[in-house]
Write a protein that holds these residues in place. Structure first.
Motif, PDB file in Angstrom:
ATOM      1  N   GLY A 106       0.742  -1.153  -0.069  1.00 29.63           N
ATOM      2  CA  GLY A 106       0.003   0.273  -0.161  1.00 29.63           C
ATOM      3  C   GLY A 106       1.116   1.365  -0.312  1.00 29.63           C
ATOM      4  O   GLY A 106       2.387   1.039  -0.257  1.00 29.63           O
ATOM      5  N   GLU A 107      -0.050   2.692   0.279  1.00 30.36           N
ATOM      6  CA  GLU A 107       1.500   3.684  -0.157  1.00 30.36           C
ATOM      7  C   GLU A 107       1.741   4.167   1.346  1.00 30.36           C
ATOM      8  O   GLU A 107       1.738   3.746   2.448  1.00 30.36           O
ATOM      9  N   VAL A 108       2.321   4.306   1.157  1.00 31.14           N
ATOM     10  CA  VAL A 108       3.556   5.139   1.796  1.00 31.14           C
ATOM     11  C   VAL A 108       3.723   6.952   2.176  1.00 31.14           C
ATOM     12  O   VAL A 108       3.817   7.426   0.798  1.00 31.14           O
ATOM     13  N   VAL A 109       2.620   7.271   3.349  1.00 26.79           N
ATOM     14  CA  VAL A 109       3.217   8.654   3.326  1.00 26.79           C
ATOM     15  C   VAL A 109       4.478   9.529   3.966  1.00 26.79           C
ATOM     16  O   VAL A 109       5.426   8.393   4.503  1.00 26.79           O
ATOM     17  N   VAL A 110       4.750  10.528   3.368  1.00 20.15           N
ATOM     18  CA  VAL A 110       6.309  11.324   3.514  1.00 20.15           C
ATOM     19  C   VAL A 110       5.385  13.003   4.176  1.00 20.15           C
ATOM     20  O   VAL A 110       5.101  13.408   3.437  1.00 20.15           O
ATOM     21  N   THR A 111       5.556  13.322   5.261  1.00 16.48           N
ATOM     22  CA  THR A 111       5.652  13.994   5.892  1.00 16.48           C
ATOM     23  C   THR A 111       6.449  15.083   5.511  1.00 16.48           C
ATOM     24  O   THR A 111       7.781  14.227   5.522  1.00 16.48           O
ATOM     25  N   GLY A 112       6.463  16.691   5.071  1.00 16.86           N
ATOM     26  CA  GLY A 112       7.114  17.680   5.109  1.00 16.86           C
ATOM     27  C   GLY A 112       8.260  17.137   3.882  1.00 16.86           C
ATOM     28  O   GLY A 112       8.835  17.152   4.206  1.00 16.86           O
ATOM     29  N   ALA A 113       7.747  16.637   3.170  1.00 15.99           N
ATOM     30  CA  ALA A 113       7.818  15.885   1.829  1.00 15.99           C
ATOM     31  C   ALA A 113       8.132  17.309   0.965  1.00 15.99           C
ATOM     32  O   ALA A 113       9.691  16.795   0.319  1.00 15.99           O
ATOM     33  N   SER A 114       8.412  18.690   1.064  1.00 16.51           N
ATOM     34  CA  SER A 114       8.493  19.759   0.545  1.00 16.51           C
ATOM     35  C   SER A 114      10.913  20.083   0.891  1.00 16.51           C
ATOM     36  O   SER A 114      11.760  20.899   0.159  1.00 16.51           O
ATOM     37  N   GLY A 115      11.010  19.993   2.898  1.00 13.35           N
ATOM     38  CA  GLY A 115      11.605  19.359   2.913  1.00 13.35           C
ATOM     39  C   GLY A 115      12.886  18.948   2.470  1.00 13.35           C
ATOM     40  O   GLY A 115      12.578  17.429   1.533  1.00 13.35           O
ATOM     41  N   GLY A 138       9.548   1.398  -6.062  1.00  6.21           N
ATOM     42  CA  GLY A 138       7.581   0.961  -6.621  1.00  6.21           C
ATOM     43  C   GLY A 138       6.683   1.690  -5.803  1.00  6.21           C
ATOM     44  O   GLY A 138       5.790   0.939  -5.530  1.00  6.21           O
ATOM     45  N   TYR A 139       6.994   2.351  -4.682  1.00  7.62           N
ATOM     46  CA  TYR A 139       5.856   2.807  -3.650  1.00  7.62           C
ATOM     47  C   TYR A 139       5.241   3.108  -4.552  1.00  7.62           C
ATOM     48  O   TYR A 139       5.945   4.417  -5.044  1.00  7.62           O
ATOM     49  N   ALA A 148       0.237   2.449   4.619  1.00  4.48           N
ATOM     50  CA  ALA A 148       0.904   1.252   4.650  1.00  4.48           C
ATOM     51  C   ALA A 148       2.134   1.518   5.704  1.00  4.48           C
ATOM     52  O   ALA A 148       3.031   0.960   6.849  1.00  4.48           O
ATOM     53  N   GLY A 149       2.863   2.603   4.868  1.00  2.04           N
ATOM     54  CA  GLY A 149       4.115   3.363   5.388  1.00  2.04           C
ATOM     55  C   GLY A 149       3.992   4.123   5.928  1.00  2.04           C
ATOM     56  O   GLY A 149       3.465   5.092   5.194  1.00  2.04           O
ATOM     57  N   TYR A 158      -3.386  -1.879   9.270  1.00  2.28           N
ATOM     58  CA  TYR A 158      -3.052  -3.245  10.123  1.00  2.28           C
ATOM     59  C   TYR A 158      -1.577  -3.467   9.728  1.00  2.28           C
ATOM     60  O   TYR A 158      -0.976  -4.118   8.684  1.00  2.28           O
ATOM     61  N   ARG A 159      -0.734  -3.494  10.596  1.00  2.00           N
ATOM     62  CA  ARG A 159       0.126  -3.748  10.607  1.00  2.00           C
ATOM     63  C   ARG A 159       1.458  -2.698  10.289  1.00  2.00           C
ATOM     64  O   ARG A 159       2.737  -3.394   9.842  1.00  2.00           O
TER      65      ARG A 159
END
Length: 330
Positions: free
Chosen positions: A149-158, A172-173, A215-216, A235-236
């Motif tokens: 599944g999708e991985v979220v990255v906070t502060g992505a423009s830093g 491939g994420y 997922a991450g 989950y997990r």
């Protein structure tokens, strides 16, 4: 004498200036390095502006990163002419740092610069990019794969977020990039982000559990942002947390951990053991698209570092800021 940015403090005032420093003033260390490139990071901005007590001993040369060439060595692993990179270890905080034409440090703090990475590129990566790689490795070690599944990255423009977005997308994420500057959406999409999330969606008080989304995660923010991310993990799911740009607090509950079995992995780049550093830099040499790295970079000359530092505290910096100290050495 050599050029350096020096932070000084006495009972009456605190001073920061670019000036000349005597060789004899350098810290003790078994390796001397001529610095080719350095960087300007959020922590450096705190040190230069005095906004946080990052520096506790004076005088101090800031700069938590540098890349350069060994000129003298009493360390078994290094000899004159070796290309090296340094990140963390309290350099720029407790020990004189990289915003200087000369550095003298413990050889155990250095990492040989991998083939295929120039000294300029090493500082375009810097502590931010090296930390991002540590986060990606932490997610992988926890078993995360692109099909989950999708991985979220906070502060992505830093800095950390930009490199993490690029690394994850290349593997491939599907990356959801969080930013408070929606005008940077095009930049983030070019780095590989599949979707853009308005930081405002993660800024309100977090419920113990929200709808499962990711997922991450790679989090640089802490505080309410991280609390919301935790509440939305599948989950997990697994979260690599490496920063506190929003807050040092974490207003959450145990619900995501005991009801969804999620994992929160702390990632520290400052005191990270040397074998893990070498592994991370080796991965950066093979995994990071250097063309995309170049799109993140802005150069600031030494003379403009002090006036540039406050922009970090306003959240007005995109990607990476590198400083040509002695670029002819490259």
């Amino acid at each position: 004498m050599f050029d350096a940015i020096l932070i000084e403090k006495d009972e009456d005032e605190r001073r920061v200036a670019l000036g000349q420093v005597e060789f004899g003033a350098l810290d003790e260390g078994d390796v001397a390095v001529d610095v080719a490139w350095s960087t300007l990071n959020y922590k450096d901005a705190l040190a230069i502006t005095g906004s946080s007590p990052v520096v506790r001993s004076f005088p101090m040369v800031p700069g938590i990163d540098f890349a350069g060439i060994v000129t003298e060595s009493r360390h078994a692993e290094y000899k004159p002419g070796d290309r090296v990179v340094l990140n963390g270890w309290g350099v720029g905080e407790k020990h004189w740092g990289g915003l200087s034409k000369r550095a003298q440090v413990k050889g155990d703090w250095l990492v040989p610069l991998p083939d295929g990475i120039s000294m300029r590129q090493a500082m375009a990566i810097g502590t931010a990019g090296y930390t991002a790689m540590l986060c990606v490795i932490a997610l992988e070690e926890a078993g995360l794969t692109p099909d989950m599944g999708e991985v979220v990255v906070t502060g992505a423009s830093g800095g950390v977020g930009s490199v993490a977005t690029t690394l994850l997308a290349a593997k491939g994420y599907r990356v959801a990039a969080v930013t408070g500057r929606l005008n940077e959406a095009g930049y983030l999409k070019d780095l590989g982000a599949a979707s853009i999330v308005n930081r405002a969606e993660l800024s309100d008080a977090a419920r113990p559990l929200n709808k499962e989304r990711w997922a991450g995660a790679v989090d640089v923010a802490g505080g309410m942002v991280l609390a919301n991310v935790l509440s939305m993990m599948k989950y997990r799911g697994v979260v690599a947390a490496c920063g506190l740009a929003a807050s040092m607090d974490l207003p959450t509950s145990v619900a995501p951990f005991i009801l969804r079995g999620i994992t929160l992995r702390g990632v520290d780049s400052v005191m990270c053991p040397k074998p893990e550093r070498i592994a991370a830099w080796g991965r950066l040499a093979t995994d990071l698209d250097m063309r995309k790295l170049e799109s993140m970079v802005a150069e600031v000359p030494m003379k403009d570092v002090i006036e540039t530092a406050p922009r970090f505290l306003k959240g007005d910096v995109r990607g990476r800021v590198i400083v040509p100290v002695s670029p002819d050495l490259s």
